[in-house]
Design an enzyme around this catalytic site. Structure first.
Site, PDB file in Angstrom:
ATOM      1  CD  GLU A 157      -2.949  -1.166   2.272  1.00 22.10           C
ATOM      2  OE1 GLU A 157      -2.640  -0.647   3.352  1.00 22.10           O
ATOM      3  OE2 GLU A 157      -4.057  -1.674   2.047  1.00 22.10           O
TER       4      GLU A 157
ATOM      5  CG  ASP B 190      -7.424  -5.189   5.228  1.00 14.45           C
ATOM      6  OD1 ASP B 190      -7.044  -5.312   6.396  1.00 14.45           O
ATOM      7  OD2 ASP B 190      -7.327  -4.142   4.581  1.00 14.45           O
TER       8      ASP B 190
ATOM      9  CD  GLU C  84      -9.824  -0.448   8.146  1.00 12.13           C
ATOM     10  OE1 GLU C  84      -8.895  -0.944   8.810  1.00 12.13           O
ATOM     11  OE2 GLU C  84      -9.702  -0.104   6.959  1.00 12.13           O
TER      12      GLU C  84
HETATM   13  C1  BDP Z   1      -6.126  -1.842   6.136  1.00  9.67           C
HETATM   14  C2  BDP Z   1      -6.405  -0.421   6.504  1.00  9.67           C
HETATM   15  C3  BDP Z   1      -5.226   0.483   6.256  1.00  9.67           C
HETATM   16  C4  BDP Z   1      -3.987  -0.109   6.919  1.00  9.67           C
HETATM   17  C5  BDP Z   1      -3.765  -1.517   6.416  1.00  9.67           C
HETATM   18  C6  BDP Z   1      -2.613  -2.229   7.104  1.00  9.67           C
HETATM   19  O1  BDP Z   1      -7.506   0.035   5.761  1.00  9.67           O
HETATM   20  O2  BDP Z   1      -5.542   1.746   6.762  1.00  9.67           O
HETATM   21  O3  BDP Z   1      -2.878   0.671   6.673  1.00  9.67           O
HETATM   22  O4  BDP Z   1      -4.903  -2.287   6.672  1.00  9.67           O
HETATM   23  O5  BDP Z   1      -2.870  -3.165   7.831  1.00  9.67           O
HETATM   24  O6  BDP Z   1      -7.131  -2.611   6.715  1.00  9.67           O
HETATM   25  O7  BDP Z   1      -1.466  -1.878   6.900  1.00  9.67           O
END
Ligand code: BDP
Length: 726
Positions: A313, A387, A415
């Site tokens: 990401e 996730d 979240e």
């Molecule tokens: C996702 C989140 C993001 C996090 C990512 C992570 O949306 O904000 O940075 O995981 O775990 O669920 O790095």
């Protein structure tokens, strides 16, 4: 147990004052006291018994951790027993003796008889002496004493009988960690309880009393590590000025048995060190990290280590230089090794350049490195392959890298389960994952992996993304405290049941009245399944609206990367729905142990909860219930909504039996939860109907609005908006 009398001393006065302060603070601050608001035991016969058994305490040592334990024990006992607890200097005059094993009087050790207990463990035992019964709380390490103190107090808080008391316990998991996704400007990535509790601006000079309360609460459940900063890391956290701030927190947390960790931005040698590369194989880069490690350990000798999110990401990592995760992790590990530090490397990686199923990518990336990481590297793996969804099957990496110590990562902040507004008791989810059999080895579960089982070492861990913020009650939703509490308890012992943990929490936090306990547990235990049903039943996943993840967005299809779009996950069209992860599709199932894969590969045997996770099926697929898939989907959404109605009814039945503030707070949140559950059902079913073109099933309340209406909703002020990716 017999009563052992002793004189009032100055210590008693001090105890009473501490207690008075604690009670006042907690009453005035709506939930701030968490599960540690010690209230006087209400049952007279128990109270009497507790007073006899524990009314005088001998606790001689005065090292930092023991000092914390003594303060807790005396104040806690005094509050629970309604005052009068005395600290005595003569062990012969004490009802309760608390000391490390090597510091107990010989006469007492003879009668207590030590039994082998695991690391960080303790023993609490009733023994008979010439002068009557006594209780001994002992351990081989100071931290064991502190854990034992909290355990003993919990026995009283939960109104346990003390007769024949004999508790020998220790944490089964080595690393029991919170991960704060806290940014240095105090915003919290996916935080729903206010801002970060770390005030970096005023540290290290100003020590907010809340830091100590945080450490105390965590020690009470056995948390022994905290990562202070966001995994989407800022290199600034590694500057000399910041490290001084981190040092202040580390010094404060040390007596509570909590080590601090930081996240490491892989490109820090460039951002802070002025290098033109962060290539892990460049000697200058390694030298920079070695220097940084020396600097950190010069300030914080017991610094826990670095947590790294690399090449995921948008975060930089070794792959920016054509190197592997292995090369990146081992380079950092070499830098920390001389100081005993750990590198915790996250396996949450997926790439925009990789067209294969996102659920498969981490496995492909990491399995070839099994057994090749340095001994001080740990791989941190999210519980599921996508996730933190309301329900996911286990991540295929679990069990597939038996020579690599792993941490199982959970998300405590909600979240994907309704932020801090919805009641969703997460220990249910954690328990489900921890108990899952990977079918590797001898029925290896995730709990056993967290204990370190496959490696033969106590080297694993449990990491939980924190739900803590500056809100008065720490977690936003009052029941979010139970998620924090439950995470800690499962990190202590992954075999505990979510029900027992819930019961402990209610008794400690709200009260022991069975009329309240039963209904509250009922609400908690059904809540997580309710969320699954009204958000994404039957194995659907990632239907969240873009950026903030607040509310449904199954129609979203215009984001730059395919796997950021909900349509990628549900694949609905006029004929069918679901993600085919069998051999005819992405074949993600081939990454699991054969025994695991077998159950899920055939839609006829695949448990309904995972049906659309693993299968793409026609709308008229016949479910075991006799319904078509389309009908079953609508009815599941309805079931979720009905469950929330039930939770609300049960809650309303408690009016008058709960503190007014709590009753109103949760009541309002449940009303919103119901409204939003209906919204989820309506928006998703309206959208899916635009594909299936089938009538809504009988028994499902049809959507209140048109699909266009749901698609037009915008939430510019939803918390945790992340413009950068999904
Ligand atoms: C996702 C989140 C993001 C996090 C990512 C992570 O949306 O904000 O940075 O995981 O775990 O669920 O790095």
């Amino acid at each position: 147990m017999g009563l052992i009398k002793s004189k009032w001393g100055w210590v008693c006065v001090w105890v009473a004052m501490v207690n008075l302060m604690t009670a006042q603070v907690s009453e005035a601050t709506g939930g701030y006291g968490l599960w540690l608001d010690y209230r006087q035991v209400a049952r007279p016969e128990l109270l009497e018994h507790y007073r006899e058994s524990l009314g005088s305490v001998w606790m001689p040592a005065n090292r930092a951790t023991i000092g914390v334990g003594r303060k807790e024990l005396l104040a806690g006992l005094d509050a629970l027993l309604g005052g009068g607890v005395q600290e005595v200097m003569d062990p012969d005059k004490a009802a309760l003796l608390v000391a490390r094993w090597d510091e107990l009087p010989p006469g007492i050790t003879e009668q207590t008889s030590w039994e082998p207990i695991g690391p960080e463990g303790f023993l609490i035992k009733e023994i008979k002496t010439d002068t009557g019964s006594r209780t001994v709380l002992t351990a081989t390490e100071d931290i064991g004493i502190l854990y034992g103190v909290f355990r003993l107090l919990r026995e009283l808080q939960t109104n346990r009988e003390l007769d024949g008391l004999h508790i020998a316990d220790f944490p089964r998991i080595a690393l029991r960690m919170l991960n704060h996704w806290d940014n240095l400007d105090r915003t919290v990535e996916r935080g729903y309880a206010g801002f970060s509790i770390w005030n970096w601006h005023t540290l290290p000079g100003y020590i907010d009393p809340r830091y100590r309360d945080y450490a105390r609460a965590n020690a009470s459940i056995g948390i022994n590590g905290t990562v202070l900063t966001n995994v989407n890391a800022n290199a600034q956290a590694l500057t000399p000025a910041f490290l001084k701030k981190v040092q202040a927190l580390a010094d404060l947390f040390r007596p509570y048995g909590i080590k601090v960790y930081l996240t490491a931005r892989f490109s820090a040698p460039m951002e802070l060190g002025g290098l033109d590369t962060a290539d892990p194989l460049d000697p200058r880069v390694e030298a920079w990290w070695q220097g940084k490690a020396r600097e950190i350990y010069g300030l914080i000798p017991d610094f826990g280590g670095l947590l790294v999110k690399a090449n995921s990401e948008g975060q930089p990592g070794p792959q920016n230089y054509g190197r592997t995760h292995l090369e990146g992790a081992n380079m950092l590990a070499r830098a920390l090794e001389p100081f005993g530090g750990l590198v915790i490397w996250r396996a949450f990686v997926y790439s925009e350049a990789d067209p294969t199923d996102r659920a498969k990518q981490a496995f492909t990336e990491f399995v070839p490195f099994n057994g090749e990481f340095h001994p001080n590297v740990r791989l941190q793996v999210k519980n599921g392959p996508i996730d933190f969804q309301p329900r996911e099957p286990i991540h295929p990496l679990f069990g597939a890298m038996p020579d690599t110590p792993m941490l199982v990562e959970f998300q405590i902040t909600k979240e994907y389960l309704g932020f801090a507004t919805h009641l969703a008791y997460l220990p249910k989810l954690f328990e489900e994952a921890l108990d899952t059999n990977t079918h590797w080895g001898q029925g290896l579960t995730l709990g056993a992996i967290a204990e370190g089982a496959p490696t033969g070492k106590r080297a694993g861990g449990l990491a939980g993304v924190s739900n803590i913020g500056t809100d008065l009650n720490w977690t936003g939703h009052p029941f979010g405290q139970a998620d924090w509490y439950g995470f800690g308890r499962l990190a202590w012992n992954p075999s505990l049941s979510s029900r027992d943990i819930g019961e402990e929490w209610v008794r400690m936090t709200i009260g022991n009245d069975p009329q309240v306990l039963g209904p509250l547990l009922e609400i908690m235990l059904r809540s997580r399944e309710a969320v699954v049903h009204y958000m994404m039943p039957l194995g659907l996943h990632h239907l969240f609206d873009t950026g903030h993840h607040y509310g449904p967005g199954p129609w979203v299809s215009d984001l730059s990367r395919p796997e950021w779009n909900p349509v990628y996950y549900h694949q609905a069209d006029s004929l069918s729905i679901g993600f085919d992860r069998t051999a005819t599709g992405s074949n993600a199932l081939s990454q699991y142990a054969p025994g695991f894969a077998r159950t899920y590969s055939d839609p006829e045997t695949c448990p309904e909860e995972y049906l659309l996770w693993f299968h793409h099926l026609p709308w008229d697929f016949r479910m075991p219930s006799g319904h078509t898939l389309w009908e079953a989907l609508g009815l599941k959404y309805q079931e979720g909504v009905d469950a929330v109605r039930g939770m609300l009814r049960t809650w309303e039945g408690l009016e008058g039996s709960l503190p007014k503030g709590l009753y109103q707070d949760v009541g309002m949140r449940l009303q919103i939860q119901l409204k939003e559950a209906i919204w989820w059902k309506d928006a998703c079913m309206a959208y899916f109907q635009s594909h299936s073109r089938l009538p809504y099933p009988e028994g499902m309340e049809p959507p209140l609005h048109s699909l266009d209406y749901y698609m037009s909703l915008e939430f510019p002020n939803a918390p945790g908006i992340r413009p950068r990716w999904d």
